[in-house]
Design an enzyme around this catalytic site. Structure first.
Site, short mmCIF file in Angstrom:
data_model
loop_
_atom_site.label_atom_id
_atom_site.label_comp_id
_atom_site.label_asym_id
_atom_site.label_seq_id
_atom_site.Cartn_x
_atom_site.Cartn_y
_atom_site.Cartn_z
CE LYS A 205 13.91 10.23 72.22
NZ LYS A 205 13.62 9.39 71.10
CB CYS A 259 17.67 5.82 72.39
SG CYS A 259 17.85 6.03 70.63
N1 SAJ Z 1 16.10 -4.61 75.78
C1 SAJ Z 1 16.08 -5.57 76.79
N2 SAJ Z 1 14.87 -6.04 77.18
C2 SAJ Z 1 13.71 -5.64 76.62
C3 SAJ Z 1 13.73 -4.68 75.60
C4 SAJ Z 1 14.95 -4.17 75.19
O1 SAJ Z 1 17.11 -5.96 77.32
O2 SAJ Z 1 12.66 -6.16 77.03
C5 SAJ Z 1 17.37 -4.06 75.33
C6 SAJ Z 1 17.67 -4.37 73.87
O3 SAJ Z 1 18.29 -5.62 73.73
C7 SAJ Z 1 18.58 -3.20 73.50
C8 SAJ Z 1 18.07 -2.06 74.36
O4 SAJ Z 1 17.30 -2.64 75.38
O5 SAJ Z 1 19.93 -3.48 73.84
C9 SAJ Z 1 17.26 -1.00 73.66
O6 SAJ Z 1 16.47 -1.55 72.63
P1 SAJ Z 1 14.97 -1.13 72.30
O7 SAJ Z 1 14.55 -1.95 71.15
O8 SAJ Z 1 14.14 -1.21 73.51
O9 SAJ Z 1 15.04 0.43 71.96
P2 SAJ Z 1 15.93 1.34 70.96
O10 SAJ Z 1 17.05 1.92 71.77
O11 SAJ Z 1 16.30 0.64 69.71
O12 SAJ Z 1 14.88 2.50 70.61
C10 SAJ Z 1 14.34 3.30 71.65
C11 SAJ Z 1 12.81 3.37 71.50
N3 SAJ Z 1 12.23 3.95 72.72
C12 SAJ Z 1 11.23 3.34 73.38
O13 SAJ Z 1 10.79 2.27 73.07
C13 SAJ Z 1 10.69 4.09 74.55
C14 SAJ Z 1 12.44 4.18 70.27
O14 SAJ Z 1 11.04 4.36 70.19
C15 SAJ Z 1 13.11 5.57 70.32
O15 SAJ Z 1 12.80 6.32 69.18
C16 SAJ Z 1 14.60 5.33 70.36
O16 SAJ Z 1 14.89 4.60 71.57
C17 SAJ Z 1 15.30 6.67 70.34
O17 SAJ Z 1 15.87 7.01 69.30
O18 SAJ Z 1 15.23 7.41 71.33
#
Ligand code: SAJ
Length: 422
Positions: A205, A259
């Site tokens: 995880k 996360c």
């Molecule tokens: N972000 C960027 N650039 C990107 C992608 C995301 O700057 O290309 C930023 C987003 O704006 C945001 C942050 O990263 O601030 C995180 O957003 P996210 O959509 O990537 O992820 P979370 O935190 O909403 O959800 C993640 C997911 N993990 C993965 O994709 C590996 C989700 O599947 C997990 O279940 C979740 O964390 C968790 O609960 O652990």
């Protein structure tokens, strides 16, 4: 169905949908949360946060009478722990909610029960923290009760779809724990379910979210380099991703949420070898400061500017502002003496004090900073907004808006990672 009654501890972003999915798939579920106000609102059919499809599912579960919510603990066949695991200011895993959930379960634990941990935790939490607390009940793990770890994998904003369709990992302390946990999750999971031990599942995880954090850090580093060279990183990433084995993520104002900005620290805490992981965290944490330095360059001749933050949610189209980089951007701007006005289409004032209406937020502003790429920011009337502002500057940290159109209206537009920022 031998183990029919399931008690889910923690009715948050994962606990509530999981409890509802189990209830609509034949289990008798008791949702327990220590926050009695939350329990009262759920009973009144007010869901504490927005997640597409969740409300309908919770109502369906409640209508079926298979889902009941309460603040008091209860006996059950299965206990699922879905409580938050934040970090301390020293960037160490704060497992206090997991510890207190285990302490709540121990007096109710009976022979043949199964305890499942869903919360994201540091490696070896099951074996070194959870089991010793549960064993205080006088029962022995493996002999008297079963235990497994089934970390959640769903992304906020698409939770309902991902909870059902994503593959899942289950780590059990023995074959029986794995088998029974798999049977329970198979009641609603359509993805494949893979079995391993608890410590491997805990580490997997953390690896998943760390993988994403590191790749976002790489995109952010590329963006800064692009600003030095004078190229458009957004175009460069699009074209680099035409390579069959390249998939660069997107730069932005920083990484938020409960996360990705947190979980990598659970690994750095445990190992001196976690070097890229720590550096990636640091790079992503520098992004709010980078946004402010880009804004400073745009505002250099203006004394005591007023700026408008568009979007404080940590990502688009959600009402969740936990760990949002907007907080850091606002704090840094205030430290410079700037006057800050804040707007968000989705986040509630109760979650983020200081939010204003769009009209109030743009009135007299010297610069808009788009932090969150909510779809609705594409469709607002920028002509009207410009007429309300003192100066027409806009900094787009997500390369989300149509720069050409904004420039035609008369905006001075800067985009993070695009062109030289002098
Ligand atoms: N972000 C960027 N650039 C990107 C992608 C995301 O700057 O290309 C930023 C987003 O704006 C945001 C942050 O990263 O601030 C995180 O957003 P996210 O959509 O990537 O992820 P979370 O935190 O909403 O959800 C993640 C997911 N993990 C993965 O994709 C590996 C989700 O599947 C997990 O279940 C979740 O964390 C968790 O609960 O652990």
């Amino acid at each position: 169905m031998k183990r029919k009654k399931i008690c889910v501890l923690g009715l948050g972003y994962m606990g509530l949908p999981t409890a509802s999915l189990l209830a609509t798939n034949g289990y008798q579920v008791i949702g327990v949360d220590i926050n009695s106000r939350k329990i009262e609102s759920i009973k009144k059919r007010q869901i504490p946060f927005n997640e597409p499809g969740l409300k309908e599912l919770v109502f369906k579960a409640m209508d079926s009478e298979n889902l009941n919510v309460q603040s008091e603990m209860t006996k059950a066949d299965v206990f699922i722990i879905a409580v938050p695991t934040p970090i301390t200011p020293a960037k160490k895993a704060d497992l206090s909610y997991v510890v207190s959930a285990a302490e709540m379960i121990a007096p109710f634990l009976e022979k043949d029960n199964l305890v499942i941990l869903e919360s994201t935790v540091s490696p070896e939490t099951c074996t070194k923290i959870l089991i010793p607390i549960l064993n205080k009940s006088g029962l022995k793990v493996g002999k008297d009760y079963l235990l497994s770890h089934c970390p959640e994998r769903a992304i906020p904003g698409n939770t309902m779809h991902e909870l059902v369709n994503n593959d899942r990992i289950i780590g059990g302390i023995n074959g029986e724990s794995k088998k029974i946990t798999k049977k329970i999750y198979s009641s609603f999971v359509k993805g494949d379910i893979y079995l391993t031990d608890t410590t491997t599942a805990e580490t997997i995880k953390l690896m998943e979210n760390t993988f994403r954090d590191i790749n976002i850090a790489l995109a952010n580093e590329f963006a800064k380099i692009a600003e030095e060279i004078g190229i458009d990183i957004w175009e460069a990433i699009d074209l680099a991703n035409k390579h069959p084995r390249v998939n660069i993520l997107k730069p932005g104002p920083g990484v938020g949420g409960h996360c990705i900005a947190i979980d990598p620290w659970f690994l750095t805490e445990h190992s001196k070898n976690a070097k890229i992981i720590r550096t990636a965290r640091d790079i992503n944490d520098t992004m709010p400061g980078h946004v402010i330095s880009l804004a400073e360059k745009m505002l250099k001749k203006i004394k005591n500017p007023t700026i408008t933050i568009l979007g404080v949610a940590y990502k688009p189209n959600v009402d969740d502002a936990r760990e949002t980089p907007a907080k850091q951007i606002i704090a840094l701007a205030r430290r410079l003496g700037w006057d800050i006005k804040i707007h968000d289409f989705h986040v509630k004032e109760s979650e983020f004090p200081g939010l204003a209406t769009l009209d109030e937020a743009v009135k007299g502003s010297d610069c808009l900073i788009l932090v969150t790429n909510h779809q609705k920011y594409k469709n607002i009337d920028y002509n009207k907004i410009k007429s309300q502002m003192r100066r027409a500057n806009i900094l787009d940290t997500r390369s989300f808006l149509n720069s050409d159109e904004l420039e035609q209206i008369g905006f001075n537009v800067k985009v993070l990672g695009k062109n030289k920022h002098k």
